[in-house]
Design a protein around this motif. Structure first.
Motif, PDB file in Angstrom:
ATOM      1  N   GLN A 263       0.853  -1.186   0.000  1.00  0.00           N
ATOM      2  CA  GLN A 263       0.000   0.000   0.000  1.00  0.00           C
ATOM      3  C   GLN A 263       0.890   1.239   0.000  1.00  0.00           C
ATOM      4  O   GLN A 263       1.886   1.297   0.740  1.00  0.00           O
ATOM      5  CB  GLN A 263      -0.924   0.001   1.221  1.00  0.00           C
ATOM      6  CG  GLN A 263      -2.072   0.991   1.130  1.00  0.00           C
ATOM      7  CD  GLN A 263      -3.052   0.838   2.282  1.00  0.00           C
ATOM      8  OE1 GLN A 263      -2.645   0.675   3.427  1.00  0.00           O
ATOM      9  NE2 GLN A 263      -4.342   0.898   1.985  1.00  0.00           N
ATOM     10  N   ILE A 264       0.532   2.209  -0.830  1.00  0.00           N
ATOM     11  CA  ILE A 264       1.335   3.432  -0.981  1.00  0.00           C
ATOM     12  C   ILE A 264       0.446   4.649  -0.790  1.00  0.00           C
ATOM     13  O   ILE A 264      -0.676   4.706  -1.307  1.00  0.00           O
ATOM     14  CB  ILE A 264       1.998   3.500  -2.370  1.00  0.00           C
ATOM     15  CG1 ILE A 264       3.050   2.397  -2.524  1.00  0.00           C
ATOM     16  CG2 ILE A 264       2.636   4.865  -2.623  1.00  0.00           C
ATOM     17  CD1 ILE A 264       3.671   2.332  -3.912  1.00  0.00           C
ATOM     18  N   ILE A 265       0.958   5.637  -0.057  1.00  0.00           N
ATOM     19  CA  ILE A 265       0.292   6.934   0.046  1.00  0.00           C
ATOM     20  C   ILE A 265       1.339   8.024  -0.090  1.00  0.00           C
ATOM     21  O   ILE A 265       2.484   7.861   0.347  1.00  0.00           O
ATOM     22  CB  ILE A 265      -0.476   7.084   1.377  1.00  0.00           C
ATOM     23  CG1 ILE A 265      -1.306   8.376   1.344  1.00  0.00           C
ATOM     24  CG2 ILE A 265       0.470   7.073   2.569  1.00  0.00           C
ATOM     25  CD1 ILE A 265      -2.262   8.531   2.507  1.00  0.00           C
ATOM     26  N   ASP A 286      -2.110  12.644  -1.512  1.00  0.00           N
ATOM     27  CA  ASP A 286      -3.298  12.123  -0.818  1.00  0.00           C
ATOM     28  C   ASP A 286      -3.969  10.965  -1.559  1.00  0.00           C
ATOM     29  O   ASP A 286      -5.092  10.590  -1.245  1.00  0.00           O
ATOM     30  CB  ASP A 286      -4.334  13.229  -0.563  1.00  0.00           C
ATOM     31  CG  ASP A 286      -3.803  14.297   0.372  1.00  0.00           C
ATOM     32  OD1 ASP A 286      -3.317  13.940   1.457  1.00  0.00           O
ATOM     33  OD2 ASP A 286      -3.845  15.481  -0.007  1.00  0.00           O
ATOM     34  N   THR A 287      -3.262  10.398  -2.523  1.00  0.00           N
ATOM     35  CA  THR A 287      -3.768   9.220  -3.239  1.00  0.00           C
ATOM     36  C   THR A 287      -3.198   7.957  -2.603  1.00  0.00           C
ATOM     37  O   THR A 287      -2.028   7.914  -2.223  1.00  0.00           O
ATOM     38  CB  THR A 287      -3.357   9.264  -4.718  1.00  0.00           C
ATOM     39  OG1 THR A 287      -3.888  10.448  -5.318  1.00  0.00           O
ATOM     40  CG2 THR A 287      -3.878   8.039  -5.459  1.00  0.00           C
ATOM     41  N   ILE A 288      -4.036   6.929  -2.507  1.00  0.00           N
ATOM     42  CA  ILE A 288      -3.594   5.634  -1.989  1.00  0.00           C
ATOM     43  C   ILE A 288      -3.651   4.604  -3.120  1.00  0.00           C
ATOM     44  O   ILE A 288      -4.663   4.477  -3.802  1.00  0.00           O
ATOM     45  CB  ILE A 288      -4.474   5.167  -0.814  1.00  0.00           C
ATOM     46  CG1 ILE A 288      -4.363   6.142   0.360  1.00  0.00           C
ATOM     47  CG2 ILE A 288      -4.066   3.769  -0.363  1.00  0.00           C
ATOM     48  CD1 ILE A 288      -5.227   5.772   1.560  1.00  0.00           C
ATOM     49  N   LEU A 289      -2.544   3.901  -3.328  1.00  0.00           N
ATOM     50  CA  LEU A 289      -2.486   2.801  -4.289  1.00  0.00           C
ATOM     51  C   LEU A 289      -2.260   1.496  -3.530  1.00  0.00           C
ATOM     52  O   LEU A 289      -1.511   1.470  -2.545  1.00  0.00           O
ATOM     53  CB  LEU A 289      -1.348   3.001  -5.292  1.00  0.00           C
ATOM     54  CG  LEU A 289      -1.478   4.119  -6.330  1.00  0.00           C
ATOM     55  CD1 LEU A 289      -0.259   4.114  -7.251  1.00  0.00           C
ATOM     56  CD2 LEU A 289      -2.747   3.957  -7.151  1.00  0.00           C
ATOM     57  N   THR A 296       0.814  -3.375 -10.559  1.00  0.00           N
ATOM     58  CA  THR A 296       2.088  -2.780 -10.146  1.00  0.00           C
ATOM     59  C   THR A 296       1.810  -1.469  -9.423  1.00  0.00           C
ATOM     60  O   THR A 296       0.792  -0.806  -9.677  1.00  0.00           O
ATOM     61  CB  THR A 296       3.004  -2.486 -11.352  1.00  0.00           C
ATOM     62  OG1 THR A 296       2.343  -1.554 -12.236  1.00  0.00           O
ATOM     63  CG2 THR A 296       3.354  -3.748 -12.099  1.00  0.00           C
ATOM     64  N   VAL A 297       2.716  -1.115  -8.531  1.00  0.00           N
ATOM     65  CA  VAL A 297       2.619   0.168  -7.841  1.00  0.00           C
ATOM     66  C   VAL A 297       3.999   0.816  -7.858  1.00  0.00           C
ATOM     67  O   VAL A 297       5.029   0.139  -7.938  1.00  0.00           O
ATOM     68  CB  VAL A 297       2.118   0.019  -6.390  1.00  0.00           C
ATOM     69  CG1 VAL A 297       0.639  -0.284  -6.363  1.00  0.00           C
ATOM     70  CG2 VAL A 297       2.904  -1.039  -5.634  1.00  0.00           C
TER      71      VAL A 297
END
Length: 739
Positions: A263-265, A286-289, A296-297
């Protein structure tokens, strides 16, 4: 047991209040109180008892550990005559994730004899805050049997990566001494460095050491460890690159039993003192992937340089371009990606971004301080690994249950001075201009750019923090990681809340700059295989040894005062720290770079059909063939010029001149050097006799620009009959150590 009566003095020079050792913040001014437990190199202190204070600041914990009660004071640096023994520590600063760094020296007076005891910071120690006890982390041999198969192989993989750098500095025997080889969770860490005796141990010795571990290796990898150990002993694995390729195969098989969730923010903020935000990030603030469901992230953080005239343009242009480049790279399934090629392609992608910004500068006629640029740090999780790429002083930190580790090395003057072996870091950062960057994106052609791409094995839950200096300045990450970021791993805090809190800390505790962060939460679920893994062993002939290559780079940069806006300083700027010119040679390992030439950034090889994919160059690419040949010229090789060439001594060589390689000198990568080749002119069409009394010394980076034919070894040339004496080393000739 620490001394309850001892006091820890506030590092704030306006406060300097005495505090109990257990306090985390100063009870008077709330300044964070650094807890620096230092390792005493050698046989121990030999003086004093636990609880005593040495040199009016160092509390003796035991004969090998002292505690600095006055962390606000600059430690005493070694005398200039005594700096040679500590150079391996300084020059290996790019590997400080595994090697403790020099803190300073402790002067001891014993009768009429005065000696200096070397103190190392961030050794593999941990403290029990309740009992106030200090412990060494377990040695690798002690912890080995309790680790799962992924971690066991991960530890061996890290040792393989350290082998050549430590060998180049004459300390590779450190990797064979169980007492020095410690493990801190997933990390291999050395207690101190041990100098090699008359000759450095070779890889068969490593095989003998690893063979002892086979008995307690997990069943899934025991046959594999046994096989690798035997191949090392027999000399079949004869290079660290080949060893790493073997271990990569084993780790790839184990990765089938590991399920990552990522998880990425990101978050960016202008800050309280700036009018505009020159930072940029991906994904947008402020986006969460999450992966899954995303295949892929990627996380990117950039800090623009150039003020209102272009810093924000450069950072946003970098984000847009690099994101598109990396998306193309990651379209290939992870099990079809060769790590060395991905590292090379990430560096090439960064170079592409650099050229795009540089071309924009040129088209807008920007020069000197008006050129726009940006730093960059990005994290790309792929299967069981995470790839970190960076340029400049935006940083990446790796946070585990065991600690917080800075995994990037700032591209600034202070780090350069340490890497060259000229100064201890804590002394270097005090000098004027120490924070000036030596490279950033967009300031010069990509031939002068040397991005750093690294990969790390993730075998347990971790958080990677990417940040601009708006947060990292003044050690804010080191001060607050355990209270703010660690709770992510203990599930006491949510990612979004931690991101907000870190920006708040940056604005209230620093506040001098924009701040941008990315948090990458990497979670692991691993199931131990029930049977031995089956590994396709790569063909040793398919592994091509990576060779160091470097070009002179233009120094660029950022003035050290954090309260000032980032500025571009003139190319003729010189540091007050040393008499070195601002143009220096910086290290870069171009892993399989010559093979990638002509293929482009997105060319991949499939390991299913080629166990260790060795890139090839199309036969029609004569330029690529020439570059490959020039990069691997051996002593005795002969080249023939195709056009007029001007030598460094201004002598002009006409076309069809024959030259012979009489000596090669390769710098240590840590020494930021460039290969050099001594060439003797055998004959030329206008003057059959030698036109040079002595061979001329040419940097490989300069030689690569020549238009020449590299003649076969059996070619009949005027050089065959010439008698060439080996030249004497030129003044300041680089070390012959190789990485």
């Amino acid at each position: 047991m620490t001394n309850d009566a001892a006091t820890l003095y506030c590092p704030n020079e306006l406060c300097q209040a005495a505090n109990p050792l257990t306090h985390k913040f100063c009870q008077r001014c709330s300044t964070p109180l650094p807890k620096r437990y230092l390792w005493v190199v050698g046989d121990g202190l030999g003086v004093g008892s636990p609880g005593e204070i040495l040199a009016d600041r160092y509390l003796i914990i035991n004969q090998s550990v002292v505690f600095d009660t006055k962390p606000g004071l600059l430690p005493q640096a070694p005398e200039i005559d005594n700096i040679q023994p500590i150079k391996p520590y300084l020059r290996l600063i790019p590997y400080r994730l595994h090697i403790p760094q020099v803190y300073g020296v402790l002067p001891i007076q014993e009768g009429r004899i005065r000696r200096e005891i070397l103190l190392l910071e961030k050794p593999p120690l941990f403290t029990d805050s309740l009992a106030q006890e200090v412990y060494l982390y377990s040695s690798l041999t002690e912890a080995w049997s309790n680790a799962n198969s992924m971690r066991q192989l991960n530890w061996l993989w890290q040792i393989a990566h350290l082998w050549q750098p430590l060998k180049s500095e004459g300390v590779v025997s450190s990797l064979l001494e169980p007492e020095l080889l410690r493990v801190e969770g997933p990390l291999v860490r050395l207690l101190e460095l041990s100098c090699d005796s008359h000759s450095a141990p070779e890889l068969p010795k490593l095989g003998e050491f690893w063979q002892q571990l086979r008995r307690y290796a997990k069943p899934a990898i025991a046959p594999f460890v046994d096989q690798i150990s035997n191949l090392l002993i027999e000399g079949e694995i004869n290079s660290p690159e080949l060893l790493i390729a073997f271990l990569d195969r084993g780790l790839a098989e184990l990765a089938k039993f590991q399920t990552p969730t990522i998880q990425i923010i990101t978050k960016t903020d202008t800050g309280p003192r700036r009018e505009r935000n020159e930072d940029a990030c991906y994904p947008p603030s402020d986006t969460i992937l999450s992966k899954p469901p995303q295949p892929t992230v990627l996380a990117i953080v950039c800090d623009g340089i150039g003020g209102h005239e272009g810093g924000n343009v450069a950072s946003n242009l970098a984000i847009e371009t690099i994101q598109q480049q990396v998306q193309q790279l990651t379209k290939v399934p992870s099990d079809h990606i060769e790590p060395s090629l991905l590292l090379a392609d990430l560096e090439m992608a960064v170079a592409s971004v650099n050229d795009k910004i540089s071309q924009r500068n040129d088209s807008e006629n920007r020069h000197g301080r008006k050129r726009m640029g940006t730093t960059l740090v990005m994290a790309l999780p792929i299967a069981h690994e995470i790839y970190i790429t960076h340029v400049g002083d935006s940083r990446a930190y790796w946070i585990t249950h065991h600690g917080c580790y800075q995994v990037t090395l700032d591209d600034d003057v202070a780090s350069r001075e340490v890497r060259l072996g000229y100064a201890v870091y804590r002394e270097a950062v005090q000098q004027s201009g120490s924070g000036s960057l030596v490279q950033a994106l967009g300031m010069s052609p990509s031939s002068s750019l040397h991005p750093t791409a690294q990969r790390f094995i993730c075998d347990e839950d971790a958080v990677f923090l990417l940040t601009t200096d708006g947060l990292s300045d003044f050690d804010r990450v080191e001060d607050y990681w355990d209270t703010e970021i660690l709770p992510i791993l203990t599930e006491k805090s949510q990612l979004v809340n931690v991101a907000e809190q870190l920006v708040e800390i940056a604005n209230t505790k620093n506040g001098h700059d924009n701040v941008t962060i990315a948090l990458v939460h990497y979670q692991v679920r691993y199931v131990e295989p029930e049977s031995a893994i089956q590994v396709v062993i790569p063909d040793s002939t398919a592994i091509r040894t990576a060779t160091p290559a470097a070009n002179a780079t233009q120094q660029i940069l950022q003035e050290g005062n954090p309260d000032q806006k980032t500025k571009v300083i003139p190319a003729n700027f010189t540091s007050n720290m040393t008499k070195l010119p601002l143009t220096v040679i910086v290290p870069l390992f171009l892993v399989v770079a010559s093979g990638l030439l002509g293929y482009g950034v997105m060319r991949w090889r499939n390991p299913a059909t080629n166990p260790v994919a060795t890139p090839t160059v199309p036969a029609t690419s004569s330029t690529a063939q020439q570059e490959r040949s020039l990069a691997n010229l051996a002593v005795g090789a002969v080249i023939k010029t195709k056009n007029e060439i001007t030598l460094p001594n201004q002598v002009k060589l006409p076309p069809d001149t024959f030259l012979e390689v009489v000596e090669k000198t390769t710098n240590s990568a840590v020494d930021s050097g460039d290969d050099q080749v001594s060439l003797d002119v055998c004959a030329n069409p206008t003057q059959p006799q030698k036109i040079l009394e002595k061979p001329v010394l040419i940097k490989s980076s300069e030689l690569a620009n020549w238009q020449v034919d590299v003649l076969p070894g059996d070619a009949d040339t005027p050089c065959n009959s010439s008698s060439v004496d080996s030249p004497s080393p030129a003044p300041n000739t680089p070390s012959t150590n190789t990485r």
